[in-house]
Scaffold this active site. Structure first.
Site, PDB file in Angstrom:
ATOM      1  N   ARG A 185     -18.434 -12.675  12.934  1.00 55.09           N
ATOM      2  CA  ARG A 185     -19.680 -11.939  12.630  1.00 55.09           C
ATOM      3  C   ARG A 185     -19.481 -10.420  12.746  1.00 55.09           C
ATOM      4  O   ARG A 185     -20.376  -9.710  13.212  1.00 55.09           O
ATOM      5  CB  ARG A 185     -20.846 -12.377  13.512  1.00 55.09           C
ATOM      6  CG  ARG A 185     -20.989 -13.865  13.710  1.00 55.09           C
ATOM      7  CD  ARG A 185     -21.161 -14.616  12.435  1.00 55.09           C
ATOM      8  NE  ARG A 185     -21.242 -16.051  12.697  1.00 55.09           N
ATOM      9  CZ  ARG A 185     -21.188 -16.980  11.745  1.00 55.09           C
ATOM     10  NH1 ARG A 185     -21.054 -16.632  10.477  1.00 55.09           N
ATOM     11  NH2 ARG A 185     -21.267 -18.232  12.035  1.00 55.09           N
ATOM     12  N   GLU A 202     -21.665 -25.432  20.710  1.00 58.81           N
ATOM     13  CA  GLU A 202     -20.941 -25.180  19.459  1.00 58.81           C
ATOM     14  C   GLU A 202     -19.450 -25.479  19.588  1.00 58.81           C
ATOM     15  O   GLU A 202     -18.600 -24.685  19.181  1.00 58.81           O
ATOM     16  CB  GLU A 202     -21.174 -23.742  18.989  1.00 58.81           C
ATOM     17  CG  GLU A 202     -22.632 -23.446  18.687  1.00 58.81           C
ATOM     18  CD  GLU A 202     -22.870 -22.072  18.091  1.00 58.81           C
ATOM     19  OE1 GLU A 202     -22.036 -21.179  18.283  1.00 58.81           O
ATOM     20  OE2 GLU A 202     -23.906 -21.910  17.422  1.00 58.81           O
ATOM     21  N   ASP A 227     -31.549 -18.226  17.324  1.00 64.36           N
ATOM     22  CA  ASP A 227     -30.282 -17.517  17.139  1.00 64.36           C
ATOM     23  C   ASP A 227     -30.470 -16.261  16.289  1.00 64.36           C
ATOM     24  O   ASP A 227     -30.046 -16.235  15.140  1.00 64.36           O
ATOM     25  CB  ASP A 227     -29.270 -18.467  16.468  1.00 64.36           C
ATOM     26  CG  ASP A 227     -27.849 -17.932  16.532  1.00 64.36           C
ATOM     27  OD1 ASP A 227     -27.634 -16.925  17.216  1.00 64.36           O
ATOM     28  OD2 ASP A 227     -26.973 -18.523  15.884  1.00 64.36           O
ATOM     29  N   GLU A 284     -25.955 -10.161  11.949  1.00 60.87           N
ATOM     30  CA  GLU A 284     -25.565 -11.466  11.400  1.00 60.87           C
ATOM     31  C   GLU A 284     -26.619 -12.047  10.458  1.00 60.87           C
ATOM     32  O   GLU A 284     -26.308 -12.436   9.342  1.00 60.87           O
ATOM     33  CB  GLU A 284     -25.283 -12.440  12.552  1.00 60.87           C
ATOM     34  CG  GLU A 284     -24.957 -13.838  12.072  1.00 60.87           C
ATOM     35  CD  GLU A 284     -24.651 -14.804  13.208  1.00 60.87           C
ATOM     36  OE1 GLU A 284     -24.602 -14.382  14.376  1.00 60.87           O
ATOM     37  OE2 GLU A 284     -24.470 -15.993  12.912  1.00 60.87           O
TER      38      GLU A 284
HETATM   39  C1  GCV Z   1     -19.658 -16.385  18.529  1.00 58.69           C
HETATM   40  C2  GCV Z   1     -24.164 -18.077  16.415  1.00 58.69           C
HETATM   41  C3  GCV Z   1     -23.130 -17.418  15.576  1.00 58.69           C
HETATM   42  C4  GCV Z   1     -21.736 -17.718  16.096  1.00 58.69           C
HETATM   43  C5  GCV Z   1     -21.663 -17.255  17.546  1.00 58.69           C
HETATM   44  C6  GCV Z   1     -22.736 -17.994  18.331  1.00 58.69           C
HETATM   45  C7  GCV Z   1     -22.796 -17.531  19.761  1.00 58.69           C
HETATM   46  O1  GCV Z   1     -24.100 -19.459  16.271  1.00 58.69           O
HETATM   47  O2  GCV Z   1     -23.252 -17.809  14.259  1.00 58.69           O
HETATM   48  O3  GCV Z   1     -20.806 -17.044  15.310  1.00 58.69           O
HETATM   49  O4  GCV Z   1     -20.400 -17.506  18.095  1.00 58.69           O
HETATM   50  O5  GCV Z   1     -23.990 -17.724  17.757  1.00 58.69           O
HETATM   51  O6  GCV Z   1     -23.604 -16.657  20.044  1.00 58.69           O
HETATM   52  O7  GCV Z   1     -22.046 -18.023  20.573  1.00 58.69           O
END
Ligand code: GCV
Length: 838
Positions: free
Chosen positions: A182, A305, A384, A412
């Site tokens: 990102r 994730e 998010d 983002e």
């Molecule tokens: C770094 C979102 C973003 C991810 C990020 C995640 C997070 O899902 O798309 O790229 O990961 O947030 O904050 O951990």
């Protein structure tokens, strides 16, 4: 410029303009220290000598920065010494250090650890401006404050100031291979090819920028942490980054993976309650502090994730955070444990499933179980970083736990630094939200400052993701977000206007016209972006399965990610009520929950986040939901369309380099806002079956679809998702020779602008030539550096781009031809041509 007997240095509003002779890259950010007009400079009757009483690297930075900035802005030399020179002087130091040199000086009151005070003092016939810092960091922040005031031609007065909270950090999501998750402004300033870069000049410059707005910590690697991060060799390399930051008082910290004891330490487990794991973390902390004595601590993303976490062993986030925190504690380090823990395999068919609930559900019961040096890092909204979200209910639920708010500076979901979106107004809405915990005033800002529930640590974390682009964030306007984040972290009570006004003056100068136009553009830019993207709290409506940039509406539905809005042909919105929905609203304290639960009191801006309603539901302003969507998208795109002409009024008042760079960005944004407008409005019209009362949606009388033109070589293809191309189709040239599209015009004679909508992929650089009656009138290359940072071969809402040529005289019967020359894997794609009478 000898000092007078007071600091009443008045030099407000000088209208003389310093002409912009030199192009500027933006690398200095807001620290340009542009020379003041002579008349303004003369008002600053300051001492011309700087005494640095402290010996640390940070104290030296404070003195040399003050000398550098004052010299650059006022034109005089400001020599620095460590002893009194026998003339009027600035004296910088901690109270003890200052008293050592000036025994008769009494510190007004001890400054807070990172605070400062500025006072005048006369002794032995000399005047002193005494800048006392609670620590050397305080001195540095005081020096930057003086410089910021002078740059804005404002009065420098005695007084004191201190930051709101101890945690004022940025996070960088940089990977060791040099990419940035990102990140939209080039490659990492820290890493390349699996190692720390040899040249860390940009790191030190970044440290200076951060310090200038009071940021005291930087986590330099991705929260999706590389498993080699805690490797002994890597720690040695990382220590060089800490060295580069150190003179600016920025403590380096690292994101770590909880499996490190197993992966790096070769233990058979990473179970946080295993004594061998605790010992491993202790030894690792000792090793790190030997190499990096001012190390800040660890950021941990776990059980989210795809990252592993304590759930593997049936342990809690508190057990995981504490074992690491106990290892850091003897050294003064902290753990920022992220509250972003959720299941991305939710069951779409379960009407009670709700990703927004996750933060509260996972952490609420652990309140009070975290060690004193653990801070829960909570994203400002429960999903998010969407263009609009309510604040996370977790802020009000943790009353015995340190908290920090995580804000996203990197855009983002808000235009990826190709759209201007000044985020401070959005952050202010979050910080100013009064949670009414315990039925009393508890704004989010005071909760994270630790004031509301008497917590010792806490504060602000901004995901910055600056890159190697000369101007750090790619869009010249985006730097206002980094600046604004620092200013808010220092003092969340500052207003949006105060912040943007300072940033504009520091970045583009004090010309009233420049200040008026730039402030106006920035202040409304979040609202404008929201108008043409995701309305009424629905989410950004971007392709959430792709790169989160262009429109891709239904990508949010029918998958495990839980960014759903549950649309069908009757209605739309997540029912999060307690009465009939997921019960999420019940996670807020009762007074706030009551407001959100009722359709009467729920603000329209959050309607679709909280409720499921029919398309003809009537909003508070009397419009139906669906008509509001149509109107707001036309209004937003039209406002974005006004950016280039508003910006053009500043030609000559800003250096050409930044002027044209910004103009190009605005022209692109104006075109991309139309892609958004058309995609969202057409999608709503199709699903609701309710037409736009004003007849705009789906009717484009000035548009000629590429697939309806006479083609030589071009073939029509379907675009996915359908709403991201006009008529759902485009044409592509799948041969090596150029292809053409031709049409005979039947428009009234007149002057027109001609816009060509095409798709700009990163896979090649197609060439386009627009011809009128066989004569070329415009030629361009599809060479924009658009997101995605990785190659996206799709014709879609992320790659859709508009080229416009104006002032073309057209007559009925003219022939218009577009010739596209493909290049590599880019087939010179075209969507439509639009002719607008000027
Ligand atoms: C770094 C979102 C973003 C991810 C990020 C995640 C997070 O899902 O798309 O790229 O990961 O947030 O904050 O951990």
């Amino acid at each position: 410029m000898r000092a007078g007997n007071a600091l009443s240095l008045l030099a407000l509003s000088f209208l003389l303009i310093v002409p912009y002779a030199h192009p500027e890259t933006g690398e200095q950010g807001w620290l340009r220290y542009a020379a003041l007009p002579q008349q303004a400079a003369r008002q600053y009757r300051m001492p011309q000598h700087i005494v640095a009483t402290g010996q640390s690297a940070v104290a030296r930075s404070a003195a040399t920065e003050l000398a550098r900035g004052l010299h650059s802005m006022l034109g005089e030399n400001f020599p620095v010494s460590s002893t009194l020179p026998g003339e009027d002087s600035f004296v910088l130091g901690t109270p003890t250090e200052i008293q050592h040199l000036l025994p008769s000086w009494n510190a007004p009151s001890a400054p807070a650890p990172e605070g400062f005070s500025l006072a005048t003092f006369a002794a032995q016939g000399h005047h002193y401006w005494v800048l006392a810092g609670g620590t050397d960091r305080g001195e540095l922040y005081g020096a930057f404050r003086i410089l910021e005031l002078v740059a804005q031609q404002k009065q420098v007065s005695p007084g004191s100031d201190a930051p709101s909270s101890p945690i004022r950090w940025v996070n960088q999501w940089d990977n060791f291979d040099g990419s940035i998750e990102r990140g939209y402004a080039g490659r990492s300033i820290f890493f390349d090819g699996g190692h720390v870069r040899a040249d860390l000049t940009r790191v030190s410059e970044y440290g200076r920028l951060l310090a200038s707005v009071g940021i005291n910590g930087a986590t330099v690697n991705n929260v999706n942490s590389d498993l080699r991060t805690l490797d002994p060799q890597m720690i040695k390399e990382l220590a060089r980054i800490a060295d580069a930051f150190r003179p600016w008082g920025v403590r380096m910290s690292l994101s770590v993976d909880l499996s490190s004891p197993l992966v790096v330490g070769h233990l058979r487990t990473f179970d946080p309650v295993d004594p061998a794991v605790a010992t491993w973390w202790r030894n690792k902390a000792d090793e790190i502090y030997k190499a990096i004595p001012d190390f800040g601590g660890f950021v941990i993303k776990a059980d989210s994730e795809g990252r592993v976490g304590p759930s593997k062993y049936g342990r809690t986030p508190a057990q995981a955070a504490n074992v690491v925190a106990r290892a850091l504690r003897p050294h003064g380090g902290v753990v920022l444990y992220r509250g972003f823990v959720y299941n991305n395999h939710l069951d779409w068919n379960d009407l009670k499933a709700d990703r927004a609930r996750a933060g509260y559900d996972n952490f609420r019961a652990l309140d009070g179980e975290f060690d004193r040096n653990v801070i829960i890092q909570i994203k400002h909204g429960p999903i998010d970083f969407q263009v609009r979200e309510p604040v996370s209910p977790l802020f009000a639920a943790l009353r015995h736990t340190n908290q920090a708010i995580e804000l996203q500076i990197t855009q983002e979901y808000t235009g990826q630094q190709r759209h201007m979106v000044f985020l401070v107004p959005m952050w202010k809405v979050a910080l100013d939200t009064d949670m009414r915990a315990q039925n009393r005033s508890t704004p989010v800002s005071e909760i994270v400052e630790g004031k509301s529930f008497h917590q010792p640590l806490g504060g602000f974390v901004g995901v910055a993701n600056v890159g190697l682009d000369a101007n750090w964030l790619h869009h010249p306007m985006a730097m206002a977000n980094l600046y604004g984040f620092g200013r808010l972290a220092w003092n969340p009570e500052l207003t949006t206007r105060q912040i943007i006004d300072s940033w504009t003056r520091l970045t583009f100068g004090n010309d009233p016209k420049v200040v008026f136009i730039v402030n106006g553009l920035q202040e409304n830019s979040w609202r404008v972006y929201e108008l043409y993207t995701g309305p009424l709290g629905i989410g950004t409506l971007t392709n959430i399965l792709g790169i989160h940039y262009g429109p891709g509406i239904e990508s949010a539905e029918r998958n495990g990610w839980g960014q759903w809005f549950r649309a069908d042909n009757k209605g739309i919105g997540m029912d999060r009520t307690v009465a009939t929905g997921t019960g999420y609203i019940g996670q807020y304290p009762p007074e706030l929950a009551k407001i959100y639960e009722s359709l009467e009191t729920c603000p329209d801006s959050l309607l679709l986040f909280m409720h499921h309603v029919p398309y003809d539901y009537v909003l508070h302003d009397g419009k139906t939901l669906v008509q509001y969507v149509y109107d707001s998208h036309y209004e937003g795109a039209s406002l974005a369309g006004s950016y280039p002409s508003r910006w053009k009024t500043l030609h000559g008042l800003i250096d050409d380099q930044r002027y044209y760079e910004t103009l190009g960005m605005f022209e692109y944004q104006a075109g991309h806002a139309i892609v958004w407008r058309d995609a969202v409005t057409e999608w709503f019209q199709r699903i609701s079956g309710i037409p736009d009362k004003l007849g705009r949606v789906g009717h484009y009388p000035n548009r000629i679809e590429a697939e309806s033109m006479q083609a030589d070589g071009y073939t029509a293809v379907d675009v996915t998702p359908w709403e991201t191309a006009s008529g759902g189709k485009a044409v592509v040239c799948n041969r090596s020779a150029p292809c053409t599209l031709t049409t005979r015009l039947g428009r009234p004679d007149g002057i027109y602008s001609i816009s060509v909508r095409y798709f700009d992929l990163r896979t090649g650089v197609s060439q386009y030539d627009l011809q009128l009656n066989g004569k070329s009138i415009a030629h361009w290359a599809a060479n924009a550096i658009l997101p995605p940072a990785t190659v996206d071969p799709h014709l879609d809402g992320s790659t859709s781009t508009l080229f416009t040529v104006s002032d073309i005289r057209l007559k009925s019967g003219d022939t218009l031809t577009l010739r596209g020359t493909p290049n590599q894997a880019e087939p010179a794609p075209v969507d439509y041509i639009e002719l607008d009478k000027q």
